[in-house]
Motif scaffolding. Structure first.
Motif, PDB file in Angstrom:
ATOM      1  N   ASP A 454       0.833  -1.206   0.000  1.00  0.00           N
ATOM      2  CA  ASP A 454       0.000   0.000   0.000  1.00  0.00           C
ATOM      3  C   ASP A 454       0.866   1.254   0.000  1.00  0.00           C
ATOM      4  OD1 ASP A 454      -2.571  -1.257   0.107  1.00  0.00           O
ATOM      5  OD2 ASP A 454      -2.151  -1.775   2.191  1.00  0.00           O
ATOM      6  N   ILE A 457       2.508   1.495  -3.727  1.00  0.00           N
ATOM      7  CA  ILE A 457       1.540   1.869  -4.754  1.00  0.00           C
ATOM      8  C   ILE A 457       0.950   3.241  -4.453  1.00  0.00           C
ATOM      9  CG2 ILE A 457      -0.620   1.262  -5.878  1.00  0.00           C
ATOM     10  CD1 ILE A 457       1.642  -0.590  -6.603  1.00  0.00           C
ATOM     11  N   ILE A 491      -6.152  -0.117 -13.861  1.00  0.00           N
ATOM     12  CA  ILE A 491      -6.435  -1.101 -12.824  1.00  0.00           C
ATOM     13  C   ILE A 491      -7.672  -1.918 -13.198  1.00  0.00           C
ATOM     14  CG2 ILE A 491      -7.879   0.399 -11.389  1.00  0.00           C
ATOM     15  CD1 ILE A 491      -6.457  -0.881  -8.955  1.00  0.00           C
ATOM     16  N   GLU A 495      -6.415  -8.141 -12.712  1.00  0.00           N
ATOM     17  CA  GLU A 495      -7.316  -8.938 -11.888  1.00  0.00           C
ATOM     18  C   GLU A 495      -8.220  -9.827 -12.730  1.00  0.00           C
ATOM     19  OE1 GLU A 495      -5.894  -5.602  -9.417  1.00  0.00           O
ATOM     20  OE2 GLU A 495      -6.614  -5.784 -11.469  1.00  0.00           O
ATOM     21  N   GLU A 522     -10.017 -12.208  -6.872  1.00  0.00           N
ATOM     22  CA  GLU A 522      -9.407 -10.908  -7.164  1.00  0.00           C
ATOM     23  C   GLU A 522     -10.472  -9.831  -7.341  1.00  0.00           C
ATOM     24  OE1 GLU A 522      -6.324 -10.001  -7.255  1.00  0.00           O
ATOM     25  OE2 GLU A 522      -5.049 -11.708  -7.715  1.00  0.00           O
ATOM     26  N   ILE A 526     -11.257  -6.375  -4.808  1.00  0.00           N
ATOM     27  CA  ILE A 526     -10.604  -5.205  -5.410  1.00  0.00           C
ATOM     28  C   ILE A 526     -11.022  -3.908  -4.716  1.00  0.00           C
ATOM     29  CG2 ILE A 526     -12.315  -4.748  -7.234  1.00  0.00           C
ATOM     30  CD1 ILE A 526      -9.895  -4.271  -9.117  1.00  0.00           C
ATOM     31  N   ARG A 529      -8.859  -3.819  -1.489  1.00  0.00           N
ATOM     32  CA  ARG A 529      -7.416  -3.950  -1.716  1.00  0.00           C
ATOM     33  C   ARG A 529      -6.829  -2.776  -2.484  1.00  0.00           C
ATOM     34  NH1 ARG A 529      -3.907  -8.409  -1.502  1.00  0.00           N
ATOM     35  NH2 ARG A 529      -2.152  -8.368  -2.963  1.00  0.00           N
ATOM     36  N   ASN A 530      -7.604  -2.181  -3.395  1.00  0.00           N
ATOM     37  CA  ASN A 530      -7.031  -1.182  -4.294  1.00  0.00           C
ATOM     38  C   ASN A 530      -7.801   0.125  -4.397  1.00  0.00           C
ATOM     39  OD1 ASN A 530      -6.701  -4.114  -5.711  1.00  0.00           O
ATOM     40  ND2 ASN A 530      -4.835  -2.923  -5.995  1.00  0.00           N
ATOM     41  N   LEU A 531      -9.096   0.031  -4.685  1.00  0.00           N
ATOM     42  CA  LEU A 531      -9.786   1.162  -5.293  1.00  0.00           C
ATOM     43  C   LEU A 531     -10.047   2.318  -4.339  1.00  0.00           C
ATOM     44  CD1 LEU A 531     -12.145  -0.854  -7.617  1.00  0.00           C
ATOM     45  CD2 LEU A 531     -10.168   0.504  -8.263  1.00  0.00           C
ATOM     46  N   ARG A 533      -8.223   3.198  -1.802  1.00  0.00           N
ATOM     47  CA  ARG A 533      -6.905   3.836  -1.644  1.00  0.00           C
ATOM     48  C   ARG A 533      -6.566   4.708  -2.839  1.00  0.00           C
ATOM     49  NH1 ARG A 533      -2.835  -0.481  -2.627  1.00  0.00           N
ATOM     50  NH2 ARG A 533      -3.398   0.100  -4.763  1.00  0.00           N
ATOM     51  N   ASP A 534      -6.711   4.164  -4.041  1.00  0.00           N
ATOM     52  CA  ASP A 534      -6.339   4.923  -5.236  1.00  0.00           C
ATOM     53  C   ASP A 534      -7.230   6.143  -5.429  1.00  0.00           C
ATOM     54  OD1 ASP A 534      -4.413   3.032  -5.568  1.00  0.00           O
ATOM     55  OD2 ASP A 534      -5.241   2.146  -7.392  1.00  0.00           O
TER      56      ASP A 534
END
Length: 640
Positions: A454, A457, A491, A495, A522, A526, A529-531, A533-534
């Protein structure tokens, strides 16, 4: 893009007429176009709504919006399809008009089931004293919650704040469905009860069992005085995508070329697959649906159409409205190529390429030597052969892998459309700059996520999306600040299309069935895990992240295909993973980038090599520890 917030108090001693200064500051950075607050009070509760708008669509609509019945709406989203929004309309007002006309819970759920696009929202129903909130199916927009004072108050916000130096105060609202709270009940029951209206796949069985499992998981992360329960009527939101095709082949898969696994990846190898009529048709269908997704994301924003050519000459070149997080890899190359199909030709596109300073003896030489020894090596331009050396006195220290592939990708894009102005923005980050901005900005945006991955990225995306760097052309090198409010990112491709090394490991150990389950997992994680934050990281610059690969129609199309039409992991790296995307690249006229193996952003940008090299991606990152309020004065001095 907006910063939305609702602070709720259930006892008079916690009533407040303003948000804390650091939270307001973080929200303002997300929405610089308009700021507004609204207070709604009852004898048993108070709601303070705060809206901070980044204007991208229709008439500027300040938030929160309120109707004549006292209903209040905060919207951080984009309606790309499902609900009709005319070009001159603002989707916040359109959504609120629909919500105001909803008479039942089912009406509200039906509305949000129809929306295609990223969203998070907060909606106050005055007559019932209900507060509704949630995130879209993939969690493409951030929404956090924070419960405090033993159930006497809680807060919902797009971004958190470091209020007391205690980690884990803020948590991401799970993208499990929509939540509703009866604002009158906590003053009586002394506990906060959240009712969940989960996403439901109409064709899937055991929905109730899945809902119970979801409730248990959500409740485990909340304080004891907060409970999450299923709504009594067993109402659901309809999932916006079709279920993943888990079909397995009845016979072993045939490889089009028997020697394909023993040759280096090349564009000609991919062309063999396109001789199959069915595969060629599937690839074209994929290009079409992805192209529409990109089109919706590059045209839904204001452009200065009133400038005459002479005025453009007076004010300089027309500014870019769209930027791409750009490594030169297959994902970003496809996104840039399709954006070129839809962005007006006289408008530049910014390609944001981030590099972190390597040590005195740069890793570049070793990188190239290592790559050449590999069987699957794909020829890349060397540092010496590149005409555009990195900007600044320390250019060689920023010649990281993503910079090299980025410059190569730029040449490909010039070949595809030489008429387009492609602004290749070289964003160079020193160790000192990384440490300063991580401490004062990035660490609180990445929170509540806290791993080494984290950190890597989050920092890379923050610096890239800021868009402050060097514009290098054949004639000059000049400093550059990207003006684009929309940032496209690739992104979702890895996945869905088996792009990660763990997909190959799972395939080797558990075959296609295991690969299917890995892809399903995945997509399911998502949002957490990712979105979120981004979205927080990119939104901190007053810019909006848009994710074409996670468009509902794109995901539904890919979900409908059997896994072997998306990836073939019997083939080498650079061909087998994301096979359908590589075939699309060939059809779109791309060359070298079509066969570049996957390289994670933290390694391609070299941020993973700057500090501690012995860390694992899943380790807790000490550099992301929460800082105290004394840094607030420092961060306000930072110029973006």
């Amino acid at each position: 893009m907006c910063g939305i917030c609702c602070s709720v108090s259930f006892s008079v001693e916690h009533f407040s007429k303003d948000l804390k200064e650091d939270l307001l500051y973080n929200l303002n950075r997300r929405g610089p176009s308009s700021t507004k607050q609204l207070l709604k009070s009852d004898v048993s509760y108070q709601c303070l709504f705060s809206g901070h708008v980044l204007h991208l669509r229709g008439v500027l609509t300040a938030q929160p919006v309120e109707d004549e019945r006292g209903n209040v709406f905060l919207w951080n989203g984009e309606v790309f399809s499902g609900i009709k929004v005319e070009a001159e309309e603002n989707d916040t007002q359109v959504m609120f008009n629909y919500l105001s006309s909803c008479k039942t819970e089912s009406d509200i759920l039906s509305l949000f089931s129809e929306v295609q696009g990223p969203w998070s929202f907060i909606y106050y129903q005055a007559c019932s004293h209900h507060l509704w909130f949630g995130r879209d199916f993939f969690g493409r927009r951030s929404l956090l919650w924070h419960f405090s004072n033993l159930g006497k108050s809680f807060c919902l916000s797009s971004v958190g704040a470091q209020t007391s130096g205690v980690a884990k105060q803020w948590q991401e609202v799970p993208a499990s469905g929509i939540f509703r709270i009866d604002l009158k009940s906590p003053s009586i029951s002394k506990c906060v009860v959240l009712k969940l209206y989960p996403w439901k796949c109409v064709s899937r069985e055991n929905v109730m069992k899945e809902c119970v499992n979801s409730l248990t998981q959500i409740s485990a992360d909340l304080p004891m005085f907060v409970s999450v329960v299923a709504n009594e009527a067993e109402l659901y939101l309809k999932e916006p995508v079709v279920p993943l095709n888990m079909t397995l082949p009845q016979a072993p898969l045939e490889i089009h070329c028997r020697n394909i696994a023993s040759v280096p990846p090349a564009r000609e190898t991919l062309q063999v697959f396109l001789t199959d009529g069915h595969m060629k048709e599937v690839v074209q269908q994929f290009i079409d649906v992805l192209s529409i997704a990109v089109k919706r994301r590059v045209l839904c924003l204001p452009r200065d159409e009133n400038l005459t050519p002479s005025e453009v000459l007076k004010t300089g070149e027309r500014k870019a409205n769209v930027a791409v997080l750009f490594s030169g890899g297959i994902d970003s190359m496809i996104i840039a190529t399709l954006a070129d199909h839809h962005v007006p030709l006289d408008e530049p596109i910014d390609l944001l390429n981030v590099a972190f300073m390597t040590k005195e003896k740069t890793m570049l030489t070793g990188f190239n030597k290592k790559r050449k020894k590999q069987k699957n090596y794909c020829e890349l331009p060397s540092e010496e052969s590149s005409k555009n050396a990195a900007a600044g006195d320390h250019g060689k220290q920023f010649s990281v892998p993503d910079r090299i592939t980025g410059r190569a990708g730029l040449k490909e894009l010039h070949a595809v459309n030489p008429s387009r102005i492609w602004n290749f923005v070289e964003i160079n980050v020193s160790l000192e700059e990384l440490q300063e901005f991580r401490r004062t900005r990035i660490c609180q945006l990445v929170q509540p996520l806290d791993t080494v991955l984290d950190d890597s990225i989050g920092c890379a995306v923050w610096f890239a999306s800021r868009g402050t760097g060097w514009l290098v052309t054949q004639d000059e090198v000049k400093s550059y600040q990207s003006s684009a409010k929309v940032v496209l990112t690739g992104i979702g491709a890895d996945e869905q299309l088996a792009g990660y090394s763990r997909h190959r490991v799972r395939f080797q150990t558990h075959g296609l069935e295991g690969l299917n389950k890995e892809i399903e997992m995945e997509l399911g994680r998502i949002s957490s895990r990712n979105l979120g934050r981004d979205d927080r990281v990119i939104g901190d610059h007053g810019k909006e992240a848009r994710f074409p690969f996670l468009d509902e129609n794109v995901v539904s199309f890919l979900n409908s295909l059997p896994v072997w039409e998306k990836a073939n992991l019997t083939l080498p790296r650079g061909i087998g993973e994301k096979l359908i995307l590589r075939l699309a690249a060939v059809e779109l006229g791309l060359t070298t980038s079509a066969v570049l193996p996957k390289r994670a952003m933290q390694f391609g940008s070299r941020i993973a090599k700057m500090e501690k090299n012995n860390e694992k991606a899943s380790d807790k990152c000490e550099r992301l520890q929460v800082i105290s309020l004394e840094n607030l004065s420092i961060e306000k001095e930072i110029k973006t």
